[in-house]
Motif scaffolding. Structure first.
Motif, PDB file in Angstrom:
ATOM      1  N   ILE A 125      11.706 -29.674  22.375  1.00  0.00           N
ATOM      2  CA  ILE A 125      10.960 -29.466  23.612  1.00  0.00           C
ATOM      3  C   ILE A 125      10.799 -30.798  24.334  1.00  0.00           C
ATOM      4  O   ILE A 125      10.553 -31.831  23.702  1.00  0.00           O
ATOM      5  CB  ILE A 125       9.557 -28.898  23.324  1.00  0.00           C
ATOM      6  N   THR A 177      -0.124 -29.853  30.221  1.00  0.00           N
ATOM      7  CA  THR A 177       0.845 -28.846  29.783  1.00  0.00           C
ATOM      8  C   THR A 177       0.280 -28.182  28.539  1.00  0.00           C
ATOM      9  O   THR A 177      -0.027 -28.854  27.563  1.00  0.00           O
ATOM     10  CB  THR A 177       2.204 -29.481  29.432  1.00  0.00           C
ATOM     11  N   THR A 179       7.072 -21.812  22.537  1.00  0.00           N
ATOM     12  CA  THR A 179       8.344 -22.040  21.877  1.00  0.00           C
ATOM     13  C   THR A 179       8.228 -21.685  20.396  1.00  0.00           C
ATOM     14  O   THR A 179       7.147 -21.330  19.920  1.00  0.00           O
ATOM     15  CB  THR A 179       8.795 -23.490  22.061  1.00  0.00           C
ATOM     16  N   ARG A 209       4.105 -23.619  28.093  1.00  0.00           N
ATOM     17  CA  ARG A 209       5.358 -23.389  27.368  1.00  0.00           C
ATOM     18  C   ARG A 209       5.043 -22.776  26.012  1.00  0.00           C
ATOM     19  O   ARG A 209       4.152 -23.256  25.299  1.00  0.00           O
ATOM     20  CB  ARG A 209       6.108 -24.704  27.182  1.00  0.00           C
TER      21      ARG A 209
END
Lengths: 112, 112
Positions: free
Chosen positions: A19, A107, A13, A11
């Motif tokens: 988030i 992640t 951002t 991800r």
């Protein structure tokens, strides 16, 4: 299927955005953990939960919050992301004996 | 503050040699000790656990624990290029059985 899954896997951002990272497990374990990993710093514990009604802060909980929606689900939120939260985040589970931790795939979060 | 310390490496050994990885910990109440292997970009996976003083062998891996010296090590015999990874030492304490503390890891390179 993997026993511990994390979404999303990657991800990117922007600063200030909210988030949520999600973790699910099919191992039937009560205990779940969130870690972050930074180069040269190893794994650092953010939050941990010993059951649905039990949430505990780890070493570096500032700027993070968690939710244990069910035995199998443990979510990590960054309410207002900042660049120094760029890291690799791992979810892990263990059974009541605490003998072994089983990690999700991670992640990779980048905050610009 | 509880600390787990490892030499970051990289430790380079030729194929077939013995690789020796070391870890020291600061908290005398530490009870359980673990070695995890982490390939680049992947999640940690448990390879050894040890709870009492002495040696524990599992295939090519031997964990050694000396609680008096607050020292735990991992020996890898007949090192293979596939052993090239970062090795994380982890401990948990008797007073918080399910809370793990990780070292920053030692990067091992096994050269063919």
């Amino acid at each position: 299927d993997a026993d511990v899954t994390q979404t999303p896997r990657n991800r990117i951002t922007k600063t200030g955005k909210r988030i949520m990272l999600e973790c699910s497990q099919t191992k039937g374990h009560d205990r779940m953990y969130w870690y972050r990993q930074d180069p040269g710093l190893g794994l650092r514990l953010i939050y941990y939960s010993f059951d649905v009604k039990d949430i505990n802060k780890g070493e570096i909980s500032d700027g993070y919050s968690v939710s244990r929606q069910a035995q199998a689900k443990f979510s990590l939120s960054l309410e207002s992301a900042i660049p120094n939260q760029t890291a690799l985040y791992f979810c892990a589970t263990s059974d009541f004996s605490g003998d072994t931790q089983y990690f999700g795939p991670g992640t990779r979060l980048t905050v610009l | 503050q509880k600390e787990v310390e490892q030499n970051s490496g990289p430790l380079s050994v030729p194929e077939g040699a013995i690789a020796s990885l070391n870890c020291t910990y600061s908290d005398r109440v530490s009870q359980s000790f673990f070695w995890y292997r982490q390939y680049s970009g992947k999640s940690p996976e448990l390879i050894m656990s040890i709870y009492s003083n002495g040696d524990k062998e599992d295939g090519r891996f031997t964990a050694q624990l000396n609680k008096a010296s607050q020292y735990v090590s991992l020996l890898i015999r007949d090192s293979q290029p596939s052993d090239s990874a970062t090795y994380l030492c982890a401990v948990n304490q008797e007073d918080n059985f399910n809370k793990f503390y990780f070292g920053s890891g030692t990067k091992l390179n096994v050269k063919p």
